[in-house]
Design an enzyme around this catalytic site. Sequence first.
Site, PDB file in Angstrom:
ATOM      1  N   ARG A   1      22.837 -14.037   2.432  1.00  0.00           N
ATOM      2  CA  ARG A   1      22.276 -12.683   2.399  1.00  0.00           C
ATOM      3  C   ARG A   1      23.061 -11.815   1.405  1.00  0.00           C
ATOM      4  O   ARG A   1      22.484 -11.050   0.624  1.00  0.00           O
ATOM      5  CB  ARG A   1      22.366 -12.072   3.803  1.00  0.00           C
TER       6      ARG A   1
ATOM      7  N   HIS B   1       8.772   3.275   8.641  1.00  0.00           N
ATOM      8  CA  HIS B   1       8.567   2.405   9.806  1.00  0.00           C
ATOM      9  C   HIS B   1       7.355   2.934  10.582  1.00  0.00           C
ATOM     10  O   HIS B   1       7.241   4.152  10.800  1.00  0.00           O
ATOM     11  CB  HIS B   1       9.825   2.433  10.688  1.00  0.00           C
TER      12      HIS B   1
ATOM     13  N   ILE C   1      16.304  -8.045   6.084  1.00  0.00           N
ATOM     14  CA  ILE C   1      17.331  -7.138   6.585  1.00  0.00           C
ATOM     15  C   ILE C   1      18.440  -7.103   5.548  1.00  0.00           C
ATOM     16  O   ILE C   1      18.915  -8.152   5.092  1.00  0.00           O
ATOM     17  CB  ILE C   1      17.858  -7.617   7.952  1.00  0.00           C
TER      18      ILE C   1
ATOM     19  N   ASN D   1      13.522   4.167   4.209  1.00  0.00           N
ATOM     20  CA  ASN D   1      12.543   3.181   4.696  1.00  0.00           C
ATOM     21  C   ASN D   1      11.431   3.907   5.436  1.00  0.00           C
ATOM     22  O   ASN D   1      11.650   4.989   5.977  1.00  0.00           O
ATOM     23  CB  ASN D   1      13.246   2.207   5.660  1.00  0.00           C
TER      24      ASN D   1
ATOM     25  N   SER E   1       0.830  -1.212   0.000  1.00  0.00           N
ATOM     26  CA  SER E   1       0.000   0.000   0.000  1.00  0.00           C
ATOM     27  C   SER E   1       0.866   1.265   0.000  1.00  0.00           C
ATOM     28  O   SER E   1       0.512   2.268  -0.640  1.00  0.00           O
ATOM     29  CB  SER E   1      -0.992   0.002   1.168  1.00  0.00           C
TER      30      SER E   1
END
Length: 206
Positions: A66, A110, A93, A108, A14
Amino acid sequence: MRVRTAILISGRGSNMRSLIAAASDPSFPAQIVLVISNVENVEGLTHAAAAGIATKVIPHKSFPSRQAFDAAVDAALSEADVTIVCLAGFMRILSDWFASKWEGRLINIHPSLLPSFKGVHVHEQALTAGVRISGCTVHFVVPELDAGPIIAQAAVPVEHGDTPDRLAARILEQEHKLYPAALKMLAEGGVKLENGRAVFQPARAR
Ligand code: GRF
């Protein structure tokens, strides 16, 4: 020239949709050129494709480490000539290597007022702590999780009888306004990461 921007998602998307909607205005300083998901068949990918944005699935499970996954994401971003990367519900991560390489161009969102309530189960954390105000934060990504210099925040009241879901929904409404505003600021040079701090430039000084 609009700044070429990619969005990394893992699910619903979204916030990605709010960024795509804002950038559909040709006067917006960033252009969304690529959406990458680490999970196949998520709702966000369908919306991105419907909006005519290039999409790529890079399943983290297909990589031995990773670092190898991050290298594949980095290669896809470079191939698309991306300058800014927005994490939007991206549930991996990223390695220190990736965060350092994209430092100052990687942001980012949050769903709390950082530095309070990092990590997961954020709304449960807020309700347990009994705060009367929570909110959302857009920040530069640095190697430490949810710890980068803050670009923008919006405050949201906690209401009596709130559940994590109700609080999340109230905060999400603000996320959808805050993230495009923060991307706009970064893309037009209104904020920069310098010596580990977010430095703001008023429009008249640019
Ligand atoms: C948002 O609450 C965002 O702040 C957090 O994960 C959620 C993602 O939602 N990082 P969506 O995928 O953008 O709908």
